[in-house]
Structures are given as C-alpha cells and as structure tokens.
Design a protein around this motif. Structure first.
Motif, mmCIF file in Angstrom:
data_model
loop_
_atom_site.group_PDB
_atom_site.id
_atom_site.type_symbol
_atom_site.label_atom_id
_atom_site.label_comp_id
_atom_site.label_asym_id
_atom_site.label_seq_id
_atom_site.Cartn_x
_atom_site.Cartn_y
_atom_site.Cartn_z
ATOM 1 N N GLN A 1 98.169 -34.493 19.626
ATOM 2 C CA GLN A 1 98.988 -35.326 18.738
ATOM 3 C C GLN A 1 98.276 -36.595 18.283
ATOM 4 O O GLN A 1 98.666 -37.202 17.299
ATOM 5 N N ASP A 2 97.209 -36.981 18.995
ATOM 6 C CA ASP A 2 96.411 -38.146 18.582
ATOM 7 C C ASP A 2 95.189 -37.745 17.758
ATOM 8 O O ASP A 2 94.340 -38.569 17.448
ATOM 9 N N ASN A 3 95.095 -36.464 17.415
ATOM 10 C CA ASN A 3 93.977 -35.910 16.647
ATOM 11 C C ASN A 3 92.645 -36.011 17.378
ATOM 12 O O ASN A 3 91.605 -36.264 16.781
ATOM 13 N N ILE A 4 92.685 -35.783 18.711
ATOM 14 C CA ILE A 4 91.458 -35.766 19.511
ATOM 15 C C ILE A 4 91.431 -34.527 20.397
ATOM 16 O O ILE A 4 92.458 -33.905 20.639
ATOM 17 N N VAL A 5 90.236 -34.213 20.874
ATOM 18 C CA VAL A 5 90.069 -33.151 21.866
ATOM 19 C C VAL A 5 90.364 -33.727 23.243
ATOM 20 O O VAL A 5 91.150 -33.195 24.010
ATOM 21 N N ILE A 6 89.686 -34.827 23.557
ATOM 22 C CA ILE A 6 89.852 -35.568 24.803
ATOM 23 C C ILE A 6 89.382 -36.983 24.530
ATOM 24 O O ILE A 6 88.504 -37.194 23.683
#
Length: 127
Positions: A45-50
C-alpha cells in the motif's frame, strides 16, 4: 515482479573436509559481497517491496553475527562444510526471520555471495 536489493560484506575464516576442496581443506579466509534481493508480485500500500532501511539494517545484523569469525569454531556450523552456497542459505534463512518476510507479503528472497567478479553463489527461496 518487483525487487529490492541491499548489499553488505562479510569476512570469515573456515576450512573444508573432502578431497574435492583441495588446498581449501586448510584454514583460509574468505571475503564476500552479500546481496539480498527481496521479491513481491505487487507493491504494498506504500508502493514499496520492503523498507530499504529495514532491509539494510537487518542484513547488517545477520552479517554481524558471522563477520570476522572462524566458522570452524562456531557451534552452529559444527561438522558442516560452510561453502559459499551453504552460507547464502544460512544468511537467507536468518534474514527471513528477522524481517518477518511472510507478514510483510514478500514472495521470495535471493541471497548472493560474491567471492570475486567472476565467482558467486546464490540461494533462492520462495516464501
């Protein structure tokens, strides 16, 4: 598929058992560049993988447990040939636990240990 890779380095001493290892049967040092590549099919939801900071910090913590050690003297490796491939698996297993990979929705992790620009080994695992 999306990926994020973080990097560290590791210096160990170890020896091997078995004729296949030739002179490496004697105690010797090894220096590795360690790359950890986290995978997921879709961004969160934050547009990241990790979180890269988290991944970097936790890889550093795993590496610190092994760095500047004679692996022949470590109880966790008693009787084990600590090959590059095997160490990639150990680092990956420890890293997955530290970042709680499944809870973060990650689908896979590849850990690569590079001994030089011409030789490396990886362990790839699905989560």
């Amino acid at each position: 598929m999306f990926t994020v890779t973080v990097r560290d380095h590791l210096m160990v001493a170890h020896s091997f058992r078995g004729d296949v290892f030739g002179p490496a049967q004697r105690l010797h040092g090894a220096t590795f560049v360690v790359d950890a590549t986290f995978r997921r099919p879709e961004l969160d939801q934050d547009n990241i993988v990790i979180d890269i900071g988290l991944a970097t910090r936790e890889l550093g913590a795993v590496v610190a447990e092994l760095n500047y050690r004679n692996l022949d003297e470590e109880p966790a490796f008693a009787g084990v040939n600590t090959s590059t491939e095997y160490l990639a698996q150990v680092i990956g297993d420890r890293l997955v636990e530290r970042v709680d990979a499944r809870a973060r929705g990650l689908s896979g992790l590849t850990v690569t240990l590079s001994e030089s620009h011409v030789a490396w080994a990886s362990h790839d695992r699905e989560l």
